[in-house]
Design a protein around this motif. Sequence first.
Motif, short mmCIF file in Angstrom:
data_model
loop_
_atom_site.label_atom_id
_atom_site.label_comp_id
_atom_site.label_asym_id
_atom_site.label_seq_id
_atom_site.Cartn_x
_atom_site.Cartn_y
_atom_site.Cartn_z
N GLU A 103 39.73 44.03 53.36
CA GLU A 103 38.64 44.19 52.40
C GLU A 103 38.06 45.60 52.50
O GLU A 103 37.78 46.09 53.59
CB GLU A 103 37.53 43.18 52.67
N LEU A 104 37.89 46.23 51.34
CA LEU A 104 37.23 47.52 51.24
C LEU A 104 36.15 47.41 50.17
O LEU A 104 36.31 46.66 49.19
CB LEU A 104 38.22 48.63 50.85
N ILE A 105 35.08 48.16 50.33
CA ILE A 105 34.01 48.17 49.33
C ILE A 105 34.01 49.53 48.65
O ILE A 105 33.99 50.58 49.33
CB ILE A 105 32.65 47.88 49.98
N CYS A 106 34.06 49.51 47.34
CA CYS A 106 34.05 50.75 46.55
C CYS A 106 32.69 51.42 46.71
O CYS A 106 31.66 50.81 46.40
CB CYS A 106 34.34 50.43 45.09
N ALA A 107 32.69 52.66 47.16
CA ALA A 107 31.44 53.39 47.38
C ALA A 107 30.71 53.68 46.06
O ALA A 107 29.50 53.86 46.05
CB ALA A 107 31.73 54.70 48.11
N LEU A 108 31.43 53.72 44.97
CA LEU A 108 30.83 54.03 43.67
C LEU A 108 30.16 52.81 43.03
O LEU A 108 29.07 52.91 42.49
CB LEU A 108 31.89 54.60 42.73
N THR A 109 30.82 51.66 43.14
CA THR A 109 30.34 50.47 42.42
C THR A 109 29.79 49.37 43.32
O THR A 109 29.11 48.47 42.84
CB THR A 109 31.49 49.86 41.60
N GLY A 110 30.13 49.40 44.61
CA GLY A 110 29.73 48.34 45.51
C GLY A 110 30.59 47.09 45.41
O GLY A 110 30.33 46.08 46.07
N VAL A 111 31.64 47.14 44.61
CA VAL A 111 32.54 46.00 44.44
C VAL A 111 33.44 45.88 45.67
O VAL A 111 34.01 46.86 46.13
CB VAL A 111 33.39 46.14 43.16
N LYS A 112 33.54 44.64 46.19
CA LYS A 112 34.42 44.38 47.32
C LYS A 112 35.81 44.06 46.79
O LYS A 112 35.98 43.18 45.95
CB LYS A 112 33.92 43.20 48.14
N VAL A 113 36.81 44.81 47.28
CA VAL A 113 38.20 44.57 46.88
C VAL A 113 38.96 44.03 48.08
O VAL A 113 38.94 44.63 49.15
CB VAL A 113 38.87 45.86 46.35
N THR A 114 39.59 42.87 47.89
CA THR A 114 40.42 42.28 48.93
C THR A 114 41.87 42.61 48.61
O THR A 114 42.41 42.16 47.59
CB THR A 114 40.23 40.75 48.98
N PHE A 115 42.49 43.41 49.46
CA PHE A 115 43.88 43.78 49.28
C PHE A 115 44.75 42.75 49.98
O PHE A 115 44.46 42.35 51.11
CB PHE A 115 44.13 45.19 49.81
N THR A 116 45.81 42.33 49.28
CA THR A 116 46.63 41.23 49.76
C THR A 116 48.08 41.40 49.33
O THR A 116 48.37 42.15 48.40
CB THR A 116 46.08 39.89 49.22
N SER A 117 48.96 40.68 50.01
CA SER A 117 50.35 40.59 49.56
C SER A 117 50.61 39.22 48.93
O SER A 117 51.72 38.93 48.52
CB SER A 117 51.31 40.82 50.73
N ASP A 118 49.58 38.40 48.83
CA ASP A 118 49.69 37.06 48.26
C ASP A 118 49.79 37.16 46.73
O ASP A 118 48.80 37.39 46.04
CB ASP A 118 48.48 36.22 48.67
N VAL A 119 51.00 36.99 46.22
CA VAL A 119 51.25 37.13 44.81
C VAL A 119 50.43 36.15 43.97
O VAL A 119 49.99 36.47 42.87
CB VAL A 119 52.76 36.98 44.51
N SER A 120 50.18 34.96 44.49
CA SER A 120 49.40 33.98 43.73
C SER A 120 47.97 34.48 43.52
O SER A 120 47.39 34.28 42.45
CB SER A 120 49.41 32.61 44.40
#
Length: 126
Positions: A103-120
């Motif tokens: 998980e990373l949080i965008c410094a510009l928007t505050g949106v949390k992005v969960t990076f995954t290899s789970d295609v579903s």
Amino acid sequence: MPHITRCITEPIRDSRNLSFDQRLKAEDSGLILAWENGRRDQSIELDLKQSFEKGALPLAVWKGGVDPEVKSKLKKVGSFLYLAYMQGLLGKDLDVNTDRDLELICALTGVKVTFTSDVSKLSKAA
């Protein structure tokens, strides 16, 4: 998929000499290619590189970027290919552990992005 690493001092492969399977279907599932593409783009994607340096997660080729105009989302799902490209663009070693989400949080928007290899998860996410 395992923990994929590659040193920034490794030469960039000539992808014209690699088959589709070697580029995208090997054990790294295209992470090395995405990272190498980021390395190639360092001199032309200056705005994108600058955004990454500031901790933003801008829209890019792979899923994982955040559109600053869309303020309704507080979380998002992204691909490890996005992270590999970002690391290459920033001139960093490739270091993606595909065994667990990141998980990373965008410094510009505050949106949390969960990076995954789970295609579903990636296919369900908008």
